[in-house]
Design a protein around this motif. Structure first.
Motif, mmCIF file in Angstrom:
data_model
loop_
_atom_site.group_PDB
_atom_site.id
_atom_site.type_symbol
_atom_site.label_atom_id
_atom_site.label_comp_id
_atom_site.label_asym_id
_atom_site.label_seq_id
_atom_site.Cartn_x
_atom_site.Cartn_y
_atom_site.Cartn_z
ATOM 1 N N GLU A 44 0.824 -1.217 0.000
ATOM 2 C CA GLU A 44 0.000 0.000 0.000
ATOM 3 C C GLU A 44 0.854 1.261 0.000
ATOM 4 O O GLU A 44 0.586 2.199 -0.739
ATOM 5 C CB GLU A 44 -0.924 0.003 1.225
ATOM 6 N N LYS A 45 1.881 1.284 0.829
ATOM 7 C CA LYS A 45 2.701 2.487 0.963
ATOM 8 C C LYS A 45 3.585 2.738 -0.253
ATOM 9 O O LYS A 45 3.820 3.875 -0.640
ATOM 10 C CB LYS A 45 3.561 2.395 2.229
ATOM 11 N N TYR A 46 4.078 1.668 -0.854
ATOM 12 C CA TYR A 46 5.004 1.797 -1.985
ATOM 13 C C TYR A 46 4.404 1.182 -3.250
ATOM 14 O O TYR A 46 5.110 0.540 -4.030
ATOM 15 C CB TYR A 46 6.327 1.107 -1.651
ATOM 16 N N SER A 47 3.130 1.388 -3.488
ATOM 17 C CA SER A 47 2.450 0.728 -4.603
ATOM 18 C C SER A 47 3.047 1.056 -5.969
ATOM 19 O O SER A 47 3.070 0.217 -6.852
ATOM 20 C CB SER A 47 0.956 1.061 -4.594
ATOM 21 N N SER A 48 3.550 2.259 -6.153
ATOM 22 C CA SER A 48 4.080 2.636 -7.467
ATOM 23 C C SER A 48 5.589 2.415 -7.595
ATOM 24 O O SER A 48 6.145 2.596 -8.669
ATOM 25 C CB SER A 48 3.752 4.103 -7.758
ATOM 26 N N ALA A 49 6.231 2.023 -6.533
ATOM 27 C CA ALA A 49 7.690 1.849 -6.561
ATOM 28 C C ALA A 49 8.052 0.380 -6.756
ATOM 29 O O ALA A 49 7.622 -0.465 -5.975
ATOM 30 C CB ALA A 49 8.303 2.359 -5.264
ATOM 31 N N PRO A 50 8.845 0.065 -7.785
ATOM 32 C CA PRO A 50 9.262 -1.334 -7.950
ATOM 33 C C PRO A 50 10.314 -1.752 -6.913
ATOM 34 O O PRO A 50 10.388 -2.917 -6.542
ATOM 35 C CB PRO A 50 9.842 -1.375 -9.358
ATOM 36 N N PHE A 51 11.114 -0.783 -6.456
ATOM 37 C CA PHE A 51 12.148 -1.061 -5.457
ATOM 38 C C PHE A 51 12.105 -0.004 -4.365
ATOM 39 O O PHE A 51 11.679 1.124 -4.586
ATOM 40 C CB PHE A 51 13.542 -1.081 -6.091
ATOM 41 N N ILE A 52 12.599 -0.392 -3.191
ATOM 42 C CA ILE A 52 12.615 0.503 -2.037
ATOM 43 C C ILE A 52 14.054 0.594 -1.531
ATOM 44 O O ILE A 52 14.692 -0.431 -1.281
ATOM 45 C CB ILE A 52 11.691 -0.032 -0.922
ATOM 46 N N ARG A 53 14.543 1.810 -1.392
ATOM 47 C CA ARG A 53 15.906 2.016 -0.913
ATOM 48 C C ARG A 53 15.925 2.015 0.613
ATOM 49 O O ARG A 53 15.149 2.684 1.275
ATOM 50 C CB ARG A 53 16.460 3.341 -1.426
ATOM 51 N N PHE A 54 16.856 1.239 1.153
ATOM 52 C CA PHE A 54 17.110 1.230 2.588
ATOM 53 C C PHE A 54 18.618 1.267 2.736
ATOM 54 O O PHE A 54 19.309 0.308 2.391
ATOM 55 C CB PHE A 54 16.520 -0.020 3.250
ATOM 56 N N LEU A 58 18.837 -1.409 -2.647
ATOM 57 C CA LEU A 58 17.462 -1.420 -3.133
ATOM 58 C C LEU A 58 16.860 -2.798 -2.872
ATOM 59 O O LEU A 58 17.488 -3.819 -3.153
ATOM 60 C CB LEU A 58 17.410 -1.130 -4.633
ATOM 61 N N TYR A 59 15.651 -2.823 -2.327
ATOM 62 C CA TYR A 59 14.951 -4.069 -2.032
ATOM 63 C C TYR A 59 13.657 -4.123 -2.822
ATOM 64 O O TYR A 59 12.987 -3.095 -3.001
ATOM 65 C CB TYR A 59 14.600 -4.160 -0.542
ATOM 66 N N ASN A 60 13.278 -5.334 -3.269
ATOM 67 C CA ASN A 60 11.925 -5.469 -3.796
ATOM 68 C C ASN A 60 10.977 -5.498 -2.601
ATOM 69 O O ASN A 60 11.415 -5.593 -1.447
ATOM 70 C CB ASN A 60 11.794 -6.695 -4.709
ATOM 71 N N LYS A 61 9.704 -5.418 -2.842
ATOM 72 C CA LYS A 61 8.735 -5.290 -1.750
ATOM 73 C C LYS A 61 8.717 -6.521 -0.845
ATOM 74 O O LYS A 61 8.600 -6.399 0.373
ATOM 75 C CB LYS A 61 7.350 -5.018 -2.319
ATOM 76 N N LYS A 62 8.851 -7.701 -1.432
ATOM 77 C CA LYS A 62 8.846 -8.933 -0.640
ATOM 78 C C LYS A 62 10.029 -8.950 0.330
ATOM 79 O O LYS A 62 9.866 -9.235 1.518
ATOM 80 C CB LYS A 62 8.903 -10.143 -1.562
ATOM 81 N N ASP A 63 11.211 -8.625 -0.177
ATOM 82 C CA ASP A 63 12.398 -8.625 0.675
ATOM 83 C C ASP A 63 12.343 -7.506 1.712
ATOM 84 O O ASP A 63 12.807 -7.669 2.838
ATOM 85 C CB ASP A 63 13.667 -8.507 -0.164
ATOM 86 N N PHE A 64 11.744 -6.378 1.351
ATOM 87 C CA PHE A 64 11.611 -5.278 2.296
ATOM 88 C C PHE A 64 10.678 -5.665 3.446
ATOM 89 O O PHE A 64 10.916 -5.313 4.607
ATOM 90 C CB PHE A 64 11.115 -4.021 1.582
ATOM 91 N N ALA A 65 9.637 -6.442 3.138
ATOM 92 C CA ALA A 65 8.734 -6.944 4.186
ATOM 93 C C ALA A 65 9.490 -7.885 5.130
ATOM 94 O O ALA A 65 9.287 -7.857 6.349
ATOM 95 C CB ALA A 65 7.536 -7.654 3.565
#
Length: 113
Positions: A44-54, A58-65
């Motif tokens: 929900e929070k990153y619906s438009s982002a394919p990757f999330i930087r931490f 960069l992580y995909n959503k599954k790995d970020f979870a």
């Protein structure tokens, strides 16, 4: 006196073991569809982002979870990374992939303030 001391030690050890078992049971119950399942929140929070930087990664959503799950179980009292990995694999019925393992390790070792 010695017997009383041993009895107290026995009850303390039993109580700690019971608390640890309750913690694992709670984590197992909440990890799929519960408060420790971060997949929906992240989607929900990153619906438009394919990757999330931490940090620098960069992580995909599954790995970020999985990263968030690792951080949360550490906060709840899981004492070692190996214990967290074993618990995650037991809950999900599969081995962690290398990227998933790295994400869980990052979450487990990160200090959130």
């Amino acid at each position: 006196m010695k017997n009383v001391f041993l009895l107290v030690l026995f009850f303390c050890a039993s109580f700690c073991f019971a608390q640890k078992q309750d913690l694992k049971k709670t984590i197992k119950e909440e990890s799929i569809g519960g408060s420790l399942d971060f997949t929906k929140t992240i989607e929900e929070k990153y619906s438009s982002a394919p990757f999330i930087r931490f940090g620098d990664i960069l992580y995909n959503k599954k790995d970020f979870a999985i990263l968030f799950w690792g951080a949360k179980v550490k906060y709840l009292g899981v004492e070692s990374l190996d214990e967290a990995i074993k618990l995650w694999e037991e809950i999900h019925g599969k081995k962690l992939t290398k990227p998933e393992n790295k994400a869980l390790k990052t979450g487990f070792e990160t200090k959130f303030e």
